[in-house]
Scaffold this active site. Structure first.
Site, PDB file in Angstrom:
ATOM      1  N   ASP A  90       0.862  -1.184   0.000  1.00  8.92           N
ATOM      2  CA  ASP A  90       0.000   0.000   0.000  1.00  8.92           C
ATOM      3  C   ASP A  90       0.897   1.232   0.000  1.00  8.92           C
ATOM      4  O   ASP A  90       1.245   1.766   1.055  1.00  8.92           O
ATOM      5  CB  ASP A  90      -0.888  -0.046   1.251  1.00  8.92           C
ATOM      6  N   PHE A 113     -11.625  -2.534   6.018  1.00 12.02           N
ATOM      7  CA  PHE A 113     -10.652  -1.799   6.825  1.00 12.02           C
ATOM      8  C   PHE A 113     -10.788  -2.199   8.297  1.00 12.02           C
ATOM      9  O   PHE A 113     -11.467  -1.515   9.072  1.00 12.02           O
ATOM     10  CB  PHE A 113     -10.889  -0.291   6.687  1.00 12.02           C
ATOM     11  N   THR A 159     -13.652  -0.447  -2.145  1.00 10.98           N
ATOM     12  CA  THR A 159     -12.850  -0.009  -1.013  1.00 10.98           C
ATOM     13  C   THR A 159     -13.697   0.752   0.007  1.00 10.98           C
ATOM     14  O   THR A 159     -14.893   0.957  -0.206  1.00 10.98           O
ATOM     15  CB  THR A 159     -11.663   0.848  -1.505  1.00 10.98           C
ATOM     16  N   LYS A 205     -10.675   0.992  -8.392  1.00 11.45           N
ATOM     17  CA  LYS A 205     -11.146   1.140  -7.011  1.00 11.45           C
ATOM     18  C   LYS A 205     -12.362   2.059  -6.969  1.00 11.45           C
ATOM     19  O   LYS A 205     -12.328   3.170  -7.500  1.00 11.45           O
ATOM     20  CB  LYS A 205     -10.048   1.731  -6.123  1.00 11.45           C
ATOM     21  N   GLU A 216      -7.901   4.346  -8.053  1.00  8.21           N
ATOM     22  CA  GLU A 216      -9.212   4.793  -7.581  1.00  8.21           C
ATOM     23  C   GLU A 216      -9.844   5.826  -8.514  1.00  8.21           C
ATOM     24  O   GLU A 216      -9.177   6.747  -8.982  1.00  8.21           O
ATOM     25  CB  GLU A 216      -9.077   5.387  -6.174  1.00  8.21           C
TER      26      GLU A 216
END
Length: 384
Positions: free
Chosen positions: A56, A231, A209, A185, A149
């Site tokens: 990441d 998450f 996400t 994303k 994204e």
């Protein structure tokens, strides 16, 4: 935990075929002490035997360092990393070149002359181009997929999200990066999930996400999402704030419990959607030595994880015996107690109204990424 009522059952049309996650190819008995990973010299190596690992980061040097180990195959980017690339432009010639190309591309594509200032259309195009430029460079470093994204400000607009996603895919393909190397994303709003449904049918594979609840995960699987990014760390944050607790044992961490619930649902009902947790916190508390990777170790064996460089380093400095196969496809599928859902928009939004953790953290996540996107807009506008 959030409990969903019994649904109307319906047949789910499976998404396009994708690689079988490591977790479904390994037996439930696998652990760091077993022969399959006995050669692992540290926890990072041991974990990579159980779970596909993604980095990441948007930092080329750091990505290269970890990709060279062979343990990291994929990479995830987000609006923060793209904004950082825009900011780094003045300090690093590699990033400056990506920014300059994005500005030139937007100007040329829209036919802007030197006297023309930047309008919103030009800035939005430059943002997309910069994200693609960053992803193209990363795709040269990792052998797997790069997640890019779509503009987070479009998270509640299905058609605009789909249009921007198609544009991002086209730009990648023009640069010679095929759709088999990228994931689009999309934020885990109802609208983002419906955009995913449309894109997956076109052969564009998506990463849903900002997933903070089982409800989002179940809807994403229903939409045929290639992958979700729950998450656990932020789910933990929310629960700590609600309960007043300072920490949990990793196996009882609400984020870990919720991710395992998502994973067991996917495996029990035969969904191909990959579960790739991201955004980590210390289950037992930041003041406990070694707790920084509590959630990662508690979810060892899940399909995939995306992990930031500091936590990759922590894992590399721990012994391989710390990794135990806690999450295995067959055994987790048997633990699923949720019925199979087939949501209508009305049903979903009624349940979403009761999903306090999901609602709070999704709004917070979208705001944070929106702020980064606005910051990048200002940086790019000044360069036109």
């Amino acid at each position: 935990g959030f409990v969903l009522p019994s649904p109307t059952l319906a047949v789910h049309v499976a998404p396009a075929a994708r690689p079988v996650p490591k977790s479904t190819r390994l037996s439930a008995s696998t652990s760091a002490s077993s022969s399959s990973i006995s050669s692992a010299s540290n926890a990072l190596e041991a974990l990579s035997e159980l779970t596909t690992l993604s980095i990441d980061s948007g930092d080329f040097d750091v990505i290269s360092e970890y990709a060279a180990t062979g343990l990291i195959t994929d990479a995830t980017t987000n609006p923060l990393f793209v904004s950082q690339a825009g900011t780094k432009g003045g300090d690093d010639a590699r990033y400056e070149a990506l920014v300059d190309e994005a500005i030139s591309y937007a100007r040329d594509t829209l036919g802007l002359t030197d006297g023309d200032g930047a309008n919103d259309e030009a800035i939005d195009l430059a943002i997309d181009r910069l994200a693609v430029n960053l992803g193209c460079e990363i795709s040269k470093i990792v052998r797997g997929r790069v997640s890019t994204e779509v503009d987070i400000r479009l998270s509640y607009n299905v058609d605009a999200t789909v249009d921007r996603a198609r544009r991002v895919v086209r730009m990648y393909e023009e640069r010679g990066v095929g759709r088999d190397r990228i994931l689009i994303k999309l934020a885990g709003t109802w609208e983002g999930i419906q955009a995913c449904d449309m894109l997956e049918k076109e052969g564009v594979q998506c990463n849903i996400t900002l997933v903070f609840s089982f409800l989002q995960a179940a809807a994403a699987a229903q939409a045929g999402a290639y992958l979700i990014s729950p998450f656990p760390g932020r789910i933990l944050d929310w629960n700590k704030n609600q309960s007043g607790k300072t920490g949990y044992e990793p196996s009882d961490d609400p984020g870990v419990v919720e991710v395992k619930r998502m994973y067991s649902y996917f495996r029990n009902y035969g969904y191909d959607t990959i579960c790739m947790p991201a955004s980590w916190r210390p289950s037992r508390g930041a003041d406990v030595e070694g707790a920084d990777v509590d959630e990662i170790l508690a979810l060892a064996g899940v399909d995939e994880m995306t992990i930031p460089p500091p936590l990759l380093e922590s894992l590399a400095n721990r012994p391989s015996r710390d990794v135990i196969h806690h999450v295995a496809a067959e055994s987790e599928a048997m633990k699923c107690v949720d019925p199979k859902f087939d949501f209508t928009e009305e049903e979903y939004k009624k349940l979403w109204g009761e999903d306090h953790c999901g609602r709070d953290k999704l709004a917070e996540g979208i705001k944070a990424f929106t702020d980064e996107t606005e910051k990048l807009s200002s940086i790019l506008a000044a360069k036109f």
